[in-house]
Motif scaffolding. Structure first.
Motif, mmCIF file in Angstrom:
data_model
loop_
_atom_site.group_PDB
_atom_site.id
_atom_site.type_symbol
_atom_site.label_atom_id
_atom_site.label_comp_id
_atom_site.label_asym_id
_atom_site.label_seq_id
_atom_site.Cartn_x
_atom_site.Cartn_y
_atom_site.Cartn_z
ATOM 1 N N ARG A 209 38.725 34.608 34.812
ATOM 2 C CA ARG A 209 39.899 34.524 35.685
ATOM 3 C C ARG A 209 39.982 35.748 36.601
ATOM 4 O O ARG A 209 40.273 35.634 37.789
ATOM 5 C CB ARG A 209 41.164 34.414 34.822
ATOM 6 C CG ARG A 209 42.431 34.128 35.622
ATOM 7 C CD ARG A 209 43.601 33.813 34.704
ATOM 8 N NE ARG A 209 44.027 34.972 33.916
ATOM 9 C CZ ARG A 209 44.157 34.970 32.596
ATOM 10 N NH1 ARG A 209 43.886 33.890 31.901
ATOM 11 N NH2 ARG A 209 44.551 36.062 31.946
ATOM 12 N N LEU A 210 39.734 36.918 36.017
ATOM 13 C CA LEU A 210 39.772 38.171 36.768
ATOM 14 C C LEU A 210 38.341 38.492 37.217
ATOM 15 O O LEU A 210 37.701 39.420 36.735
ATOM 16 C CB LEU A 210 40.333 39.281 35.878
ATOM 17 C CG LEU A 210 40.832 40.571 36.541
ATOM 18 C CD1 LEU A 210 41.925 40.267 37.552
ATOM 19 C CD2 LEU A 210 41.352 41.538 35.496
ATOM 20 N N SER A 211 37.855 37.690 38.133
ATOM 21 C CA SER A 211 36.483 37.804 38.621
ATOM 22 C C SER A 211 36.309 39.072 39.454
ATOM 23 O O SER A 211 37.300 39.688 39.872
ATOM 24 C CB SER A 211 36.137 36.592 39.482
ATOM 25 O OG SER A 211 36.954 36.591 40.654
ATOM 26 N N PRO A 212 35.050 39.479 39.731
ATOM 27 C CA PRO A 212 34.824 40.648 40.590
ATOM 28 C C PRO A 212 35.541 40.534 41.938
ATOM 29 O O PRO A 212 36.114 41.507 42.431
ATOM 30 C CB PRO A 212 33.303 40.666 40.754
ATOM 31 C CG PRO A 212 32.800 40.061 39.484
ATOM 32 C CD PRO A 212 33.786 38.985 39.152
ATOM 33 N N LYS A 213 35.518 39.344 42.527
ATOM 34 C CA LYS A 213 36.208 39.131 43.800
ATOM 35 C C LYS A 213 37.717 39.306 43.637
ATOM 36 O O LYS A 213 38.377 39.957 44.466
ATOM 37 C CB LYS A 213 35.902 37.726 44.324
ATOM 38 C CG LYS A 213 36.599 37.418 45.643
ATOM 39 C CD LYS A 213 36.317 35.990 46.086
ATOM 40 C CE LYS A 213 37.096 35.680 47.376
ATOM 41 N NZ LYS A 213 36.892 34.277 47.817
ATOM 42 N N GLN A 214 38.258 38.745 42.537
ATOM 43 C CA GLN A 214 39.700 38.845 42.300
ATOM 44 C C GLN A 214 40.100 40.287 42.021
ATOM 45 O O GLN A 214 41.143 40.758 42.481
ATOM 46 C CB GLN A 214 40.101 37.957 41.119
ATOM 47 C CG GLN A 214 41.609 37.889 40.889
ATOM 48 C CD GLN A 214 42.333 37.197 42.033
ATOM 49 O OE1 GLN A 214 42.301 35.988 42.163
ATOM 50 N NE2 GLN A 214 42.980 37.972 42.882
ATOM 51 N N MET A 215 39.254 41.015 41.273
ATOM 52 C CA MET A 215 39.551 42.419 40.985
ATOM 53 C C MET A 215 39.589 43.234 42.271
ATOM 54 O O MET A 215 40.445 44.111 42.446
ATOM 55 C CB MET A 215 38.535 42.996 40.002
ATOM 56 C CG MET A 215 38.727 42.513 38.572
ATOM 57 S SD MET A 215 37.793 43.463 37.342
ATOM 58 C CE MET A 215 36.184 42.690 37.466
ATOM 59 N N LYS A 216 38.658 42.962 43.172
ATOM 60 C CA LYS A 216 38.624 43.678 44.450
ATOM 61 C C LYS A 216 39.881 43.393 45.267
ATOM 62 O O LYS A 216 40.410 44.279 45.955
ATOM 63 C CB LYS A 216 37.372 43.291 45.233
ATOM 64 C CG LYS A 216 37.127 44.147 46.450
ATOM 65 C CD LYS A 216 35.785 43.821 47.086
ATOM 66 C CE LYS A 216 35.529 44.733 48.289
ATOM 67 N NZ LYS A 216 34.209 44.466 48.915
ATOM 68 N N GLU A 217 40.370 42.157 45.202
ATOM 69 C CA GLU A 217 41.589 41.799 45.926
ATOM 70 C C GLU A 217 42.827 42.444 45.324
ATOM 71 O O GLU A 217 43.758 42.814 46.043
ATOM 72 C CB GLU A 217 41.741 40.274 45.942
ATOM 73 C CG GLU A 217 40.703 39.563 46.803
ATOM 74 C CD GLU A 217 40.853 38.050 46.766
ATOM 75 O OE1 GLU A 217 41.780 37.558 46.079
ATOM 76 O OE2 GLU A 217 40.047 37.363 47.414
ATOM 77 N N PHE A 218 42.824 42.583 43.987
ATOM 78 C CA PHE A 218 43.969 43.188 43.319
ATOM 79 C C PHE A 218 43.965 44.712 43.410
ATOM 80 O O PHE A 218 45.004 45.361 43.239
ATOM 81 C CB PHE A 218 43.998 42.785 41.842
ATOM 82 C CG PHE A 218 44.549 41.409 41.588
ATOM 83 C CD1 PHE A 218 45.505 40.854 42.426
ATOM 84 C CD2 PHE A 218 44.123 40.665 40.490
ATOM 85 C CE1 PHE A 218 46.018 39.592 42.188
ATOM 86 C CE2 PHE A 218 44.637 39.404 40.234
ATOM 87 C CZ PHE A 218 45.585 38.862 41.091
ATOM 88 N N ALA A 219 42.790 45.303 43.644
ATOM 89 C CA ALA A 219 42.655 46.767 43.616
ATOM 90 C C ALA A 219 43.658 47.494 44.502
ATOM 91 O O ALA A 219 44.282 48.479 44.056
ATOM 92 C CB ALA A 219 41.225 47.167 43.982
ATOM 93 N N PRO A 220 43.880 47.088 45.760
ATOM 94 C CA PRO A 220 44.853 47.801 46.593
ATOM 95 C C PRO A 220 46.273 47.774 46.018
ATOM 96 O O PRO A 220 47.037 48.727 46.178
ATOM 97 C CB PRO A 220 44.790 47.064 47.932
ATOM 98 C CG PRO A 220 43.447 46.419 47.947
ATOM 99 C CD PRO A 220 43.187 46.032 46.527
ATOM 100 N N HIS A 221 46.615 46.683 45.349
ATOM 101 C CA HIS A 221 47.943 46.584 44.741
ATOM 102 C C HIS A 221 48.064 47.525 43.545
ATOM 103 O O HIS A 221 49.115 48.149 43.334
ATOM 104 C CB HIS A 221 48.203 45.138 44.313
ATOM 105 C CG HIS A 221 48.172 44.158 45.439
ATOM 106 N ND1 HIS A 221 49.175 44.076 46.379
ATOM 107 C CD2 HIS A 221 47.243 43.225 45.794
ATOM 108 C CE1 HIS A 221 48.884 43.136 47.250
ATOM 109 N NE2 HIS A 221 47.724 42.603 46.924
#
Length: 249
Positions: free
Chosen positions: A221-233
């Motif tokens: 669920r927390l894929s590399p792409k998703q982690m990168k998107e969440f990182a700024p938050h």
């Protein structure tokens, strides 16, 4: 060094391992490497002091509420926990993942606050629990800002937990330099297979790293792409907490 006190602390830590509670004398003796009689004497002392009781039904030993009282007093001194909660709640609502606030203790992180994900499948952890700092996101976020030579003191403790764990010092140093450059850290299933995370350091008014804020969850669920998107938050909320702690950097 007071060896008697050290033995007592070892037994107390073994007794309070909630994953295997209550424990028998034989289990405790094996876990801490003491003789059965030595373990028994130590338990009697801890019982007398009110930190351990014997479970009559199982015959094992478990910790008492007095341990919680001690821990609660210590946690109450960590003002960052109170300051961080609003940001943690906001991050949990935004990401839907488990949110952690961790502090560094040697080569471990200690989880001092958390908000569980509402998802049916989520990362397991507990307040007061520990994790290997070099293999979890919050730990790497804190290690990245430690003085030169810090990791070398623990080089013999860099053990592999999963195929993804980084145990070579040069590679780990490269990873931590990347954390400083990006402003956030990533865990790619390095402690527990299939569990990843993103984290950023929290600083105080002296520009010192005092904690780390992170999210974690299953990599499916927390894929590399998703982690990168969440990182700024994650970074924004960590900075919010840092500002509240007096950080001006």
């Amino acid at each position: 060094m007071d060896k008697t006190l050290l033995k007592g602390l070892m037994v107390l830590e073994a007794v309070t391992d909630v994953a295997h509670q209550p424990r028998t004398i034989d289990e405790l003796a094996t876990r801490v490497g003491l003789t059965r009689s030595n373990t028994h004497r130590t338990l009697q002392t801890l019982m007398h002091a009110g930190y351990v009781v014997k479970d009559e039904q199982s015959g094992g030993y478990r910790g008492t509420i007095r341990l919680f009282e001690l821990g609660a007093r210590q946690l109450a001194q960590l003002d960052v926990r109170k300051v961080a909660l609003p940001a943690m709640r906001a991050l949990a609502e935004l990401t839907g993942e488990t949110v952690h606030l961790s502090v560094l203790d040697g080569l471990d992180v200690v989880y001092v606050e958390k908000i569980d994900s509402a998802q049916p499948i989520r990362a397991y952890s507990m307040v007061g629990g520990r994790g290997p700092a070099y293999a979890v996101a919050t730990g790497k976020a804190l290690l990245a800002y430690q003085p030169e030579g810090y990791l070398e003191r623990y080089a013999d403790r860099l053990v592999r937990h999963t195929p993804q764990t980084i145990t070579a010092l040069p590679v780990l140093h490269d990873e931590l330099r990347k954390v400083v450059r990006l402003g956030y850290s990533i865990n790619r299933g390095e402690w527990r297979d299939g569990v990843g995370g993103v984290a950023a350091a929290v600083f105080n008014g002296l520009d010192q790293p005092i904690a780390a804020l992170g999210i974690s969850g299953p990599i499916e669920r927390l894929s590399p792409k998703q982690m990168k998107e969440f990182a700024p938050h994650v970074q924004a909320r960590a900075l919010e907490i840092s500002r509240a702690m007096g950080y001006r950097g």
